[in-house]
Design an enzyme around this catalytic site. Structure first.
Site, PDB file in Angstrom:
ATOM      1  N   LYS A 251      38.861  30.803 -37.233  1.00  0.00           N
ATOM      2  CA  LYS A 251      37.998  30.705 -38.419  1.00  0.00           C
ATOM      3  C   LYS A 251      37.800  32.081 -39.064  1.00  0.00           C
ATOM      4  O   LYS A 251      37.953  32.231 -40.269  1.00  0.00           O
ATOM      5  CB  LYS A 251      36.626  30.112 -38.054  1.00  0.00           C
ATOM      6  CG  LYS A 251      36.688  28.713 -37.471  1.00  0.00           C
ATOM      7  CD  LYS A 251      35.305  28.130 -37.221  1.00  0.00           C
ATOM      8  CE  LYS A 251      34.508  28.863 -36.166  1.00  0.00           C
ATOM      9  NZ  LYS A 251      35.077  28.836 -34.813  1.00  0.00           N
TER      10      LYS A 251
ATOM     11  N   ARG B 204      26.928  23.765 -37.803  1.00  0.00           N
ATOM     12  CA  ARG B 204      27.421  23.563 -36.447  1.00  0.00           C
ATOM     13  C   ARG B 204      26.746  22.390 -35.773  1.00  0.00           C
ATOM     14  O   ARG B 204      27.075  22.082 -34.626  1.00  0.00           O
ATOM     15  CB  ARG B 204      27.094  24.806 -35.652  1.00  0.00           C
ATOM     16  CG  ARG B 204      28.309  25.562 -35.198  1.00  0.00           C
ATOM     17  CD  ARG B 204      27.757  26.763 -34.484  1.00  0.00           C
ATOM     18  NE  ARG B 204      28.679  27.369 -33.615  1.00  0.00           N
ATOM     19  CZ  ARG B 204      29.413  28.424 -33.940  1.00  0.00           C
ATOM     20  NH1 ARG B 204      29.386  28.913 -35.143  1.00  0.00           N
ATOM     21  NH2 ARG B 204      30.175  28.969 -33.040  1.00  0.00           N
TER      22      ARG B 204
ATOM     23  N   ARG C  76      34.081  41.086 -27.500  1.00  0.00           N
ATOM     24  CA  ARG C  76      32.761  40.481 -27.659  1.00  0.00           C
ATOM     25  C   ARG C  76      32.155  40.086 -26.314  1.00  0.00           C
ATOM     26  O   ARG C  76      32.870  39.624 -25.423  1.00  0.00           O
ATOM     27  CB  ARG C  76      32.899  39.225 -28.531  1.00  0.00           C
ATOM     28  CG  ARG C  76      32.429  39.438 -29.939  1.00  0.00           C
ATOM     29  CD  ARG C  76      32.820  38.336 -30.856  1.00  0.00           C
ATOM     30  NE  ARG C  76      32.367  37.008 -30.461  1.00  0.00           N
ATOM     31  CZ  ARG C  76      32.528  35.917 -31.188  1.00  0.00           C
ATOM     32  NH1 ARG C  76      33.130  36.011 -32.365  1.00  0.00           N
ATOM     33  NH2 ARG C  76      32.111  34.758 -30.768  1.00  0.00           N
TER      34      ARG C  76
ATOM     35  N   ARG D 288      41.090  38.329 -27.502  1.00  0.00           N
ATOM     36  CA  ARG D 288      40.548  38.751 -28.792  1.00  0.00           C
ATOM     37  C   ARG D 288      39.821  40.082 -28.709  1.00  0.00           C
ATOM     38  O   ARG D 288      39.136  40.379 -27.749  1.00  0.00           O
ATOM     39  CB  ARG D 288      39.561  37.714 -29.315  1.00  0.00           C
ATOM     40  CG  ARG D 288      38.860  38.275 -30.551  1.00  0.00           C
ATOM     41  CD  ARG D 288      37.936  37.383 -31.237  1.00  0.00           C
ATOM     42  NE  ARG D 288      37.103  36.604 -30.378  1.00  0.00           N
ATOM     43  CZ  ARG D 288      36.479  35.526 -30.810  1.00  0.00           C
ATOM     44  NH1 ARG D 288      36.638  35.136 -32.048  1.00  0.00           N
ATOM     45  NH2 ARG D 288      35.717  34.855 -30.011  1.00  0.00           N
TER      46      ARG D 288
HETATM   47  P1  AP5 Z   1      39.125  34.179 -34.532  1.00  0.00           P
HETATM   48  O1  AP5 Z   1      39.564  34.194 -35.952  1.00  0.00           O
HETATM   49  O2  AP5 Z   1      38.239  35.285 -34.066  1.00  0.00           O
HETATM   50  O3  AP5 Z   1      38.501  32.752 -34.169  1.00  0.00           O
HETATM   51  P2  AP5 Z   1      37.102  32.087 -34.558  1.00  0.00           P
HETATM   52  O4  AP5 Z   1      37.381  30.657 -34.864  1.00  0.00           O
HETATM   53  O5  AP5 Z   1      36.407  32.895 -35.596  1.00  0.00           O
HETATM   54  O6  AP5 Z   1      36.371  32.157 -33.152  1.00  0.00           O
HETATM   55  P3  AP5 Z   1      34.869  32.534 -32.796  1.00  0.00           P
HETATM   56  O7  AP5 Z   1      34.842  32.819 -31.322  1.00  0.00           O
HETATM   57  O8  AP5 Z   1      34.343  33.586 -33.709  1.00  0.00           O
HETATM   58  O9  AP5 Z   1      34.165  31.216 -33.028  1.00  0.00           O
HETATM   59  P4  AP5 Z   1      32.825  30.803 -32.525  1.00  0.00           P
HETATM   60  O10 AP5 Z   1      32.610  29.620 -33.351  1.00  0.00           O
HETATM   61  O11 AP5 Z   1      32.719  30.578 -31.065  1.00  0.00           O
HETATM   62  O12 AP5 Z   1      31.906  32.109 -32.722  1.00  0.00           O
HETATM   63  P5  AP5 Z   1      30.811  32.526 -33.807  1.00  0.00           P
HETATM   64  O13 AP5 Z   1      30.889  33.976 -34.004  1.00  0.00           O
HETATM   65  O14 AP5 Z   1      30.888  31.634 -34.976  1.00  0.00           O
HETATM   66  O15 AP5 Z   1      40.455  34.099 -33.648  1.00  0.00           O
HETATM   67  C1  AP5 Z   1      40.412  34.138 -32.228  1.00  0.00           C
HETATM   68  C2  AP5 Z   1      41.575  34.980 -31.689  1.00  0.00           C
HETATM   69  O16 AP5 Z   1      42.808  34.308 -31.915  1.00  0.00           O
HETATM   70  C3  AP5 Z   1      41.722  36.354 -32.368  1.00  0.00           C
HETATM   71  O17 AP5 Z   1      42.060  37.287 -31.380  1.00  0.00           O
HETATM   72  C4  AP5 Z   1      42.846  36.156 -33.374  1.00  0.00           C
HETATM   73  O18 AP5 Z   1      43.561  37.356 -33.599  1.00  0.00           O
HETATM   74  C5  AP5 Z   1      43.712  35.098 -32.694  1.00  0.00           C
HETATM   75  N1  AP5 Z   1      44.357  34.185 -33.638  1.00  0.00           N
HETATM   76  C6  AP5 Z   1      43.796  33.651 -34.758  1.00  0.00           C
HETATM   77  N2  AP5 Z   1      44.664  32.816 -35.366  1.00  0.00           N
HETATM   78  C7  AP5 Z   1      45.782  32.790 -34.604  1.00  0.00           C
HETATM   79  C8  AP5 Z   1      47.036  32.095 -34.699  1.00  0.00           C
HETATM   80  N3  AP5 Z   1      47.324  31.251 -35.707  1.00  0.00           N
HETATM   81  N4  AP5 Z   1      47.944  32.315 -33.727  1.00  0.00           N
HETATM   82  C9  AP5 Z   1      47.677  33.155 -32.692  1.00  0.00           C
HETATM   83  N5  AP5 Z   1      46.533  33.847 -32.559  1.00  0.00           N
HETATM   84  C10 AP5 Z   1      45.586  33.669 -33.498  1.00  0.00           C
HETATM   85  O19 AP5 Z   1      29.475  32.185 -33.008  1.00  0.00           O
HETATM   86  C11 AP5 Z   1      29.078  32.943 -31.889  1.00  0.00           C
HETATM   87  C12 AP5 Z   1      27.719  32.444 -31.397  1.00  0.00           C
HETATM   88  O20 AP5 Z   1      26.725  32.623 -32.436  1.00  0.00           O
HETATM   89  C13 AP5 Z   1      27.658  30.946 -31.051  1.00  0.00           C
HETATM   90  O21 AP5 Z   1      28.086  30.696 -29.738  1.00  0.00           O
HETATM   91  C14 AP5 Z   1      26.161  30.680 -31.272  1.00  0.00           C
HETATM   92  O22 AP5 Z   1      25.397  31.129 -30.185  1.00  0.00           O
HETATM   93  C15 AP5 Z   1      25.819  31.536 -32.470  1.00  0.00           C
HETATM   94  N6  AP5 Z   1      25.974  30.833 -33.776  1.00  0.00           N
HETATM   95  C16 AP5 Z   1      26.808  31.175 -34.801  1.00  0.00           C
HETATM   96  N7  AP5 Z   1      26.677  30.317 -35.832  1.00  0.00           N
HETATM   97  C17 AP5 Z   1      25.729  29.403 -35.457  1.00  0.00           C
HETATM   98  C18 AP5 Z   1      25.177  28.256 -36.093  1.00  0.00           C
HETATM   99  N8  AP5 Z   1      25.569  27.866 -37.329  1.00  0.00           N
HETATM  100  N9  AP5 Z   1      24.251  27.544 -35.402  1.00  0.00           N
HETATM  101  C19 AP5 Z   1      23.837  27.920 -34.173  1.00  0.00           C
HETATM  102  N10 AP5 Z   1      24.326  28.990 -33.509  1.00  0.00           N
HETATM  103  C20 AP5 Z   1      25.272  29.739 -34.159  1.00  0.00           C
HETATM  104 MG    MG Z   2      34.583  33.978 -35.679  1.00  0.00          MG
END
Ligand code: AP5
Ligand code: MG
Length: 215
Positions: free
Chosen positions: A14, A89, A161, A128
């Site tokens: 994402k 979410r 992270r 990552r």
């Molecule tokens: P990356 O692009 O970083 O993936 P991502 O989908 O952004 O993964 P996240 O871990 O950020 O998602 P998340 O939903 O768990 O975390 P968030 O920060 O939103 O890609 C991942 C890796 O793969 C990278 O190394 C990249 O280079 C590689 N890659 C990408 N595309 C590729 C491809 N096509 N091929 C190969 N490799 C590839 O949330 C974190 C925390 O915040 C949550 O757990 C929660 O506690 C809180 N939070 C955030 N938003 C909310 C909400 N709305 N409600 C409640 N809690 C929330």
């Molecule tokens: Mg992310």
């Protein structure tokens, strides 16, 4: 004008896709995860409340997220449109967003849902790395920065992270399956869901997304 949501499990890409989509459409990229991490780092009251949930891989309570999103949407750059990454979410968050958009008399254009199987996700997340300063995502094998430990875009420090350990990642998958996956049906009913099978590298996925959005 473009108003998008990017759905998908932890590690689906994402953040990676958001950077490219936001540039393509000249809209702000709003990652609730990035905003929360910035608050944790700055030790704001929100950051202090959110940290425990994030470290355990649980969701931060809906009320805190909705306050944050309302404030962000009120900023002038959102007049051009927006791309939400990692929000909504939960079904209550999606309903609250619908109410905000209805009040403002605006509609979503598309909800992009990136799909990847769990084994691949685990590999992506444990490899990552992220820029501490600008949040740009990297991967030690698939997308390393040109100079180890240094962000290509801003020169910031590239780090792992706190919630990317195998144990926390597994809990994040569980939380995703229980609380976020139901949004796929929620948005399918609106006719705005754009499913994307994540095949190939980041650029291939980006091209697939743009093809679908422009179709
Ligand atoms: P990356 O692009 O970083 O993936 P991502 O989908 O952004 O993964 P996240 O871990 O950020 O998602 P998340 O939903 O768990 O975390 P968030 O920060 O939103 O890609 C991942 C890796 O793969 C990278 O190394 C990249 O280079 C590689 N890659 C990408 N595309 C590729 C491809 N096509 N091929 C190969 N490799 C590839 O949330 C974190 C925390 O915040 C949550 O757990 C929660 O506690 C809180 N939070 C955030 N938003 C909310 C909400 N709305 N409600 C409640 N809690 C929330
Ligand atoms: Mg992310």
């Amino acid at each position: 004008m473009a108003r998008f949501i990017l759905l998908g499990p932890p590690g689906a890409g994402k953040g990676t896709q958001s950077v490219m989509i936001a540039e393509q459409y000249n809209i702000p990229h709003i990652s609730t995860g990035d905003i929360l991490r910035a608050n944790v780092k700055a030790e704001t009251p929100l950051g202090v409340l959110a940290k425990g949930y994030m470290d355990r891989g649980e969701l931060v309570p809906d009320s805190l997220i909705m306050d944050l999103v309302k404030d962000r949407l009120a900023e002038p750059d959102c007049e051009k449109g927006f791309l939400f990454d990692g929000f909504p979410r939960t079904v209550p968050q999606a309903e609250a967003l619908d109410a905000i958009l209805a009040d403002a008399g605006i509609e979503l254009d598309a909800v992009i849902d990136i799909r990847v199987d769990e084994d691949e996700l685990l590999k992506r997340m444990t490899g990552r790395r992220v820029c501490r300063q600008c949040g740009a995502p990297y991967h030690i094998v698939n997308m390393p920065p040109k100079k180890e430990g240094v962000c290509d875009l801003c020169g910031g420090e590239v780090y792992q992270r706190a919630d990317d350990t195998e144990e926390t990642v597994k809990n994040r998958f569980k939380v995703y399956n229980e609380q976020t996956l139901p949004l796929t049906d929620y948005y399918a009913r609106t006719g705005k869901l754009v499913p994307i099978e994540s095949a190939g590298g980041p650029k291939d996925v980006f091209e697939a997304i743009i093809r679908e959005l422009e179709a």
